[in-house]
Design an enzyme around this catalytic site. Structure first.
Site, mmCIF file in Angstrom:
data_model
loop_
_atom_site.group_PDB
_atom_site.id
_atom_site.type_symbol
_atom_site.label_atom_id
_atom_site.label_comp_id
_atom_site.label_asym_id
_atom_site.label_seq_id
_atom_site.Cartn_x
_atom_site.Cartn_y
_atom_site.Cartn_z
ATOM 1 C CE1 TYR A 156 -1.670 6.841 4.295
ATOM 2 C CE2 TYR A 156 0.669 7.261 4.574
ATOM 3 C CZ TYR A 156 -0.552 6.889 5.104
ATOM 4 O OH TYR A 156 -0.645 6.571 6.425
ATOM 5 N NE ARG A 200 -3.710 0.404 2.216
ATOM 6 C CZ ARG A 200 -4.524 0.877 3.159
ATOM 7 N NH1 ARG A 200 -4.669 0.226 4.309
ATOM 8 N NH2 ARG A 200 -5.177 2.012 2.970
ATOM 9 C CG ASP A 255 -1.905 6.380 14.170
ATOM 10 O OD1 ASP A 255 -1.103 5.437 14.279
ATOM 11 O OD2 ASP A 255 -3.019 6.272 13.618
ATOM 12 C CG ASP A 260 -7.183 2.299 15.400
ATOM 13 O OD1 ASP A 260 -6.714 2.068 16.542
ATOM 14 O OD2 ASP A 260 -6.545 2.931 14.539
ATOM 15 C CG ASP A 320 -6.597 5.950 13.365
ATOM 16 O OD1 ASP A 320 -5.710 5.971 14.236
ATOM 17 O OD2 ASP A 320 -6.369 5.737 12.158
#
Length: 291
Positions: free
Chosen positions: A133, A131, A169, A164, A201
């Site tokens: 962005y 993956r 983060d 989550d 999140d």
């Protein structure tokens, strides 16, 4: 798999523990765990002894941008340790460790592998493909160790959204591009309550203490003054980054704005307590690695 290479961060020798309710790290026996309530304290006391983060090294296995690529953390005896569980969260005086997963101005979606032993950093995948962005992220992006967003907990302050199942983060807004696996000493400045497909999140906005402007910012109002437009840019980036893939925009709670530093510290405390229950096995771990 390519031969492993080792990249040193720094060298030190002390063994430390992360103890959220104490202002200074405690020296404890290596790899010990302890959970107890200090006299008169209302919040959960958690600590897990580890080597000083400055003693750790980065060990890369495989080649970047491949399915086999992993970034492990090892001590001076080459023993693997978990960056999620074995690096202390709290350094005292409102300073925390932050582990960089994604350097600013890059697009590979790197993350802690929470379901693999020693929780290395790897590139996220979807349907067997790596993956990325759709565009570069403009800040250093990482996590707070020894935190966990409990998927069984519905946050009444954020639309009843459940956690989550990941560490918290961090969006580090300093001027320097950092490296994958770099451990930063950061101070939180605010918190954004992102809701991603119904899951909460958290994004803690922070700055590394070694940034030239770190002394100028201590709360969300200071960010707007010295980094004008940054909070809105962070919110909009995380709101929109899935749209090019045909997914709906993410939402945000708390009035669609960044909460202040005190609220960010509240989030950190609560998610550290959730992590403590997880590693104490008071909460089922599911597929998460506690090694």
């Amino acid at each position: 798999m390519a031969a492993a290479t080792t990249r040193a961060i720094a060298v030190a020798s002390n063994t430390t523990a992360s103890c959220l309710l104490f202002k200074r790290p405690l020296l404890l026996k290596r790899n010990s765990l302890c959970f107890k309530n200090p006299r008169g304290a209302k919040r959960l006391f958690t600590c897990r002894a580890i080597y000083n983060p400055e003693a750790l090294q980065i060990k890369e296995e495989g080649q970047p941008e491949t399915l086999d690529y992993r970034v492990f953390f090892v001590d001076n005896s080459s023993k693997k340790v978990s960056p999620w569980h074995d690096i202390p969260l709290h350094l005292g005086d409102g300073v925390f460790n932050c582990i960089v997963e994604i350097p600013k101005e890059s697009s590979a979606k790197m993350e802690i592998a929470t379901d693999e032993p020693y929780t290395p950093i790897k590139q996220d995948t979807k349907k067997g493909k790596l993956r990325f962005y759709p565009y570069n992220i403009n800040w250093n992006y990482g996590l707070l160790p020894q935190t966990w967003e409990d998927p069984s907990f519905a946050n009444s302050e954020v639309e009843g959204a459940f956690g989550d199942n990941d560490p918290v983060d961090v969006v580090e807004i300093g001027e320097s591009q950092r490296k994958i696996g770099q451990i930063l000493r950061v101070k939180p400045l605010g918190a954004l309550a992102m809701i991603d497909e119904g899951e909460l999140d958290w994004k803690i906005v922070a700055i590394s203490l070694d940034d030239p402007r770190a002394s100028l910012v201590n709360d969300v109002d200071d960010v707007e003054k010295h980094f004008p437009g940054t909070l809105i840019a962070i919110r909009d980036w995380f709101r929109d980054y899935k749209i090019p893939d045909g997914k709906p925009a993410n939402k945000f709670g708390l009035g669609n704005k960044a909460a202040n530093k005190d609220y960010a510290l509240k989030v950190i405390t609560e998610t550290n307590e959730a992590w403590a229950k997880l590693v104490k096995r008071s909460i089922p771990a599911g597929e998460l690695s506690l090694v």
